[in-house]
Write an enzyme that holds these catalytic residues in place. Structure first.
Site, PDB file in Angstrom:
ATOM      1  N   SER A 198      36.045  36.519  36.966  1.00  0.00           N
ATOM      2  CA  SER A 198      35.861  37.667  37.858  1.00  0.00           C
ATOM      3  C   SER A 198      34.829  37.376  38.941  1.00  0.00           C
ATOM      4  O   SER A 198      34.006  38.242  39.273  1.00  0.00           O
ATOM      5  CB  SER A 198      35.458  38.909  37.050  1.00  0.00           C
ATOM      6  OG  SER A 198      35.798  40.086  37.743  1.00  0.00           O
ATOM      7  N   LYS A 224      41.420  42.491  41.261  1.00  0.00           N
ATOM      8  CA  LYS A 224      41.663  41.068  41.534  1.00  0.00           C
ATOM      9  C   LYS A 224      43.081  40.619  41.147  1.00  0.00           C
ATOM     10  O   LYS A 224      43.540  39.574  41.629  1.00  0.00           O
ATOM     11  CB  LYS A 224      40.614  40.211  40.823  1.00  0.00           C
ATOM     12  CG  LYS A 224      39.203  40.400  41.376  1.00  0.00           C
ATOM     13  CD  LYS A 224      38.206  39.486  40.682  1.00  0.00           C
ATOM     14  CE  LYS A 224      36.817  39.581  41.295  1.00  0.00           C
ATOM     15  NZ  LYS A 224      36.118  40.832  40.981  1.00  0.00           N
ATOM     16  N   LYS A 260      42.751  41.201  32.566  1.00  0.00           N
ATOM     17  CA  LYS A 260      41.679  41.309  33.561  1.00  0.00           C
ATOM     18  C   LYS A 260      40.719  42.409  33.134  1.00  0.00           C
ATOM     19  O   LYS A 260      41.129  43.473  32.674  1.00  0.00           O
ATOM     20  CB  LYS A 260      42.238  41.638  34.952  1.00  0.00           C
ATOM     21  CG  LYS A 260      41.193  41.542  36.053  1.00  0.00           C
ATOM     22  CD  LYS A 260      40.786  40.095  36.271  1.00  0.00           C
ATOM     23  CE  LYS A 260      39.470  39.986  37.033  1.00  0.00           C
ATOM     24  NZ  LYS A 260      38.286  40.315  36.213  1.00  0.00           N
ATOM     25  N   SER A 302      37.096  45.411  38.982  1.00  0.00           N
ATOM     26  CA  SER A 302      37.652  44.074  39.197  1.00  0.00           C
ATOM     27  C   SER A 302      39.089  43.897  38.726  1.00  0.00           C
ATOM     28  O   SER A 302      39.665  42.823  38.915  1.00  0.00           O
ATOM     29  CB  SER A 302      36.772  43.021  38.506  1.00  0.00           C
ATOM     30  OG  SER A 302      35.582  42.832  39.233  1.00  0.00           O
TER      31      SER A 302
END
Length: 370
Positions: A204, A152, A309, A149
């Site tokens: 997320s 993203k 992140k 993720s």
């Protein structure tokens, strides 16, 4: 006279033998009928060694007459014992364990468990001074691996670069649901592009990220192409993107490439703001739903984090990228394929503690990265 008497005895014996044969045949027929009758066989089976089973079967039937009790008892006794048909239930956890135990790409390459001077649990690590672009610490930093993720961040940059209206309502459809089946954002939910961007960066949310890509001009194919084009513009030569969520293991990058992406993403105010929100509550079907930041360091507030992140899929392991100010210096931190749920955060704190012990201006000088 004697001859007649002998003939009489022979005739009498023959009649007796015929009667005996007839009686034997009748007895055989009757006995065969009794043995072939299920009800009789069942009643016969209810003696001595099966009395206990019969009693247990009749006990639950409270409102049964004496006449019907034997029949009920006979039926229950003859009924097969419940089969052990829980095979599918016992197999499912076994399959799940096998899936969870599948090695990551870094493990397959022999990178996991390698020792380094900070004893990090991550297979890959890179720390770069954001201002000077000097490498402060690195471990397997040039290996291209799945990034989960962390993808993203690229998704967010492509969305913001498109200049599409952030207040436009986007609706979750069947394709979004199919992309990721476990989500609190239900089919038919409508939120602004900005709301979806916030949920994708902070918690997320995979459906949110997928919806952002699907609603890009030209659809998902055009969106993924824009992601790879952006990566090339940033000099991410060891990277590739296949979808906006990071669920596909084809989303790969090296730690060096990720520091380039981190530095670029930091230039977007909304990405900095949304990725560092501790929590967010939104209404879904008129019910408030609280979404938490996936980074416990953000929720605890014990680090000065400007952007972050997290990510995880089996192929990538636990991942974390951050921009954080430590000992007065802005650092770009990358940790890939960490062991355990909390190890990536512990690695970040370990780097922080190590860097804070270094006198200001005496940080180790490494190669220039960007």
């Amino acid at each position: 006279m004697g001859f007649q008497f002998i003939e009489y005895l022979k005739h009498s014996a023959l009649l007796q033998w015929q009667h005996f044969c007839v009686a034997g045949v009748l007895a055989f027929i009757i006995l065969g009928g009794l043995l072939g009758n299920p009800a009789v066989a069942q009643n016969n089976g209810s003696t001595n060694n099966k009395k206990k089973a019969s009693t247990q079967a009749v006990a639950p039937v409270a409102a049964v007459s004496n006449k019907s009790a034997p029949k009920t008892s006979a039926k229950v006794v003859v009924a097969k014992k419940p089969k052990r048909v829980r095979i599918t239930v016992t197999r499912q956890p076994t399959t799940m364990v096998a899936e969870a135990a599948r090695p990551s790409f870094a493990t397959a390459l022999g990178l996991r468990g390698q020792h380094d001077e900070l004893s990090l649990k991550s297979s890959v690590a890179l720390v770069v001074n954001q201002d000077t672009k000097e490498v402060i610490f690195e471990k397997n930093s040039n290996v291209s691996l799945p990034i989960a993720s962390i993808t993203k961040l690229m998704t967010a940059m492509v969305v913001l670069d498109s200049k599409l209206p952030l207040d436009e309502l986007l609706v979750i459809n069947a394709e979004d649901v199919q992309s990721y089946k476990h989500s609190r954002i239900a089919l038919g939910s409508a939120f602004s592009r900005e709301d979806f961007l916030r949920l994708a960066l902070m918690s997320s949310e995979n459906r949110a990220a997928y919806t952002l890509g699907r609603n890009y001009p030209g659809g998902m194919t055009a969106f993924v192409a824009a992601m790879n084009r952006k990566a090339k513009e940033l000099g991410m030569v060891h990277s590739n993107y296949a979808d906006p969520t990071g669920l596909m293991s084809e989303n790969v990058a090296s730690a060096e490439d990720l520091t380039r992406m981190l530095n670029a993403a930091y230039q977007y105010k909304l990405i900095r703001e949304f990725s560092t929100l501790p929590e967010q509550t939104i209404l879904i079907n008129n019910r408030p739903q609280k979404f938490l930041n996936t980074n416990r360091l953000v929720r605890s507030g014990n680090m000065d984090i400007g952007l972050q992140k997290t990510g995880f899929i089996n192929a990538a392991g636990k991942c974390l990228v951050m921009q954080a100010r430590v000992n007065g210096a802005p650092l770009l931190l990358v940790f890939l394929d960490s062991v355990g749920t909390q190890s990536r955060f512990a690695d970040a704190e370990r780097v922080r503690d190590w860097y804070e012990r270094i006198p200001i201006g005496a940080a180790p000088a490494g190669r220039q990265l960007m």
